[in-house]
Scaffold this motif. Sequence first.
Motif: not given
Length: 74
Positions: A18-34
């Motif tokens: 009984d509770g919550i499951v979550s998925l969080e997706v974050k863009l940490q940084k962008s460098e050139s094409e990465l």
Amino acid sequence: MSQIIINLISNSLKFTKDGIVSLEVKLQKSESELDYIVFEVKDNGIGIPAALHEKVLINLCKLKEKKMIIKELD
């Protein structure tokens, strides 16, 4: 990568009755094409007992070392 995320979510669902499951997706940084992306699976399930935290961390580090060795052999 997708299999790891699926496994983490599956484990969260399995151990969160009984509770919550979550998925969080974050863009940490962008460098050139990465792009560096952070995936966080959070839940309020039973968790891993504190006494086993170090053992789990050691096993993850060993797995990472094996992956690095395999990459060097390629």
